[in-house]
Write an enzyme that holds these catalytic residues in place. Structure first.
Site, mmCIF file in Angstrom:
data_model
loop_
_atom_site.group_PDB
_atom_site.id
_atom_site.type_symbol
_atom_site.label_atom_id
_atom_site.label_comp_id
_atom_site.label_asym_id
_atom_site.label_seq_id
_atom_site.Cartn_x
_atom_site.Cartn_y
_atom_site.Cartn_z
ATOM 1 N N THR A 1 0.896 -1.239 0.231
ATOM 2 C CA THR A 1 -0.096 -0.048 0.009
ATOM 3 C C THR A 1 0.879 1.358 0.069
ATOM 4 O O THR A 1 2.061 1.211 0.141
ATOM 5 C CB THR A 1 -1.001 -0.035 1.139
ATOM 6 O OG1 THR A 1 -0.099 0.238 2.433
ATOM 7 C CG2 THR A 1 -1.697 -1.298 1.426
ATOM 8 N N ALA B 1 3.123 -0.972 4.970
ATOM 9 C CA ALA B 1 2.401 0.093 5.491
ATOM 10 C C ALA B 1 3.573 1.124 5.372
ATOM 11 O O ALA B 1 4.497 1.076 6.055
ATOM 12 C CB ALA B 1 2.067 -0.131 6.729
ATOM 13 N N VAL C 1 7.245 -2.121 7.643
ATOM 14 C CA VAL C 1 7.295 -0.708 7.503
ATOM 15 C C VAL C 1 7.781 -0.219 6.180
ATOM 16 O O VAL C 1 9.004 -0.801 5.704
ATOM 17 C CB VAL C 1 7.947 -0.105 8.524
ATOM 18 C CG1 VAL C 1 8.143 0.975 8.597
ATOM 19 C CG2 VAL C 1 7.405 -0.896 9.849
ATOM 20 N N LYS C 2 7.035 0.605 5.320
ATOM 21 C CA LYS C 2 7.619 0.807 4.157
ATOM 22 C C LYS C 2 8.152 2.367 4.441
ATOM 23 O O LYS C 2 7.537 3.357 4.802
ATOM 24 C CB LYS C 2 6.238 1.127 3.234
ATOM 25 C CG LYS C 2 6.863 1.148 1.802
ATOM 26 C CD LYS C 2 5.358 0.779 0.619
ATOM 27 C CE LYS C 2 5.980 1.119 -0.671
ATOM 28 N NZ LYS C 2 4.676 0.922 -1.455
ATOM 29 N N ILE C 3 9.579 2.709 3.940
ATOM 30 C CA ILE C 3 10.149 3.659 4.062
ATOM 31 C C ILE C 3 10.666 4.419 2.758
ATOM 32 O O ILE C 3 11.201 3.508 1.872
ATOM 33 C CB ILE C 3 11.566 3.530 5.003
ATOM 34 C CG1 ILE C 3 10.763 2.884 6.261
ATOM 35 C CG2 ILE C 3 12.196 4.612 5.299
ATOM 36 C CD1 ILE C 3 12.163 2.366 7.172
#
Length: 214
Positions: A27, A56, A82-84
């Site tokens: 996402t 996310a 965790v998307k960074i």
């Protein structure tokens, strides 16, 4: 190759999951905004549909804020990744989260050098955006080739998650190169299944069968 769906639509995710070949979901803030739902509640709902990784994305742009947001997101479900963003502060945050055992997806990658830095920082996934490179008359798939070569040279465990996929040929080319994951819109997922000769062949088989039963 594993298939992820690039969407925040629970309806689309359920449909893809019903086929038994959905491996995860990615996402981003734009996709989430379309759903007009509480972010954390939506993520929890998605994580309940698929047991695979669910990316996310943080919206912070400084390392301390990314860390606080990332740690909080990771508590929603055990399959949250965790998307960074691939910026200096993001690389710092990626290294810290990696050291804490939190899975990360470093996104908005447009060069092999960026991918190399993300791998050194311990990224679980790297997300090269091939479609956006194609949009500016650059060979997006060449980036996947370069990253695959570099990661293989040094046995980096970071997985290549091909993103910004626009059509089934992108998926095919990524598979031939040896990418680990392809994340795609539901439309592309559907297009991979469809073929006019399959439809025509099935119609003929059924028509012939019906005629034989008269």
């Amino acid at each position: 190759m594993r298939f992820f769906l690039d969407t925040a639509s629970v309806t689309e995710i359920r449909e893809a999951a019903s086929m038994g070949i959905l491996d995860g979901v990615t996402t981003n803030p734009s996709l989430v905004a379309k759903e007009k739902k509480d972010f954390r509640q939506l993520l929890a709902e998605i994580c309940a549909v698929t047991t695979g990784p669910v990316s996310a994305e943080v919206t912070a742009v400084t390392c301390p804020e990314m860390l606080a947001e990332g740690r909080s997101l990771a508590k929603i479900a055990p399959n949250i990744v965790v998307k960074i963003p691939l910026i200096k502060e993001g690389i710092k945050a990626c290294k810290t989260l990696h050291d804490e055992g939190i899975a990360t997806n470093v996104t908005l990658c447009f060069s092999a050098n960026q991918a190399l830095l993300a791998a050194r920082a311990g990224a679980t996934y790297i997300s090269p955006f091939i479609g956006r490179l194609d949009d500016i008359s650059t060979d997006g798939m060449q980036l996947i080739r370069d990253i695959r070569t570099i990661y293989d040279n040094y046995s980096f465990p970071t997985q290549i998650l091909v993103a910004s996929i626009r059509h089934p040929i992108h998926v095919l080319d990524a598979a031939k190169i040896g990418a680990d994951v392809a994340t795609m819109p539901f439309k592309v997922f559907d297009q991979m299944i469809a073929h006019p000769l399959t439809d025509a062949g099935l119609k003929k088989f059924l028509d012939d069968w019906k005629a034989s039963q008269k």
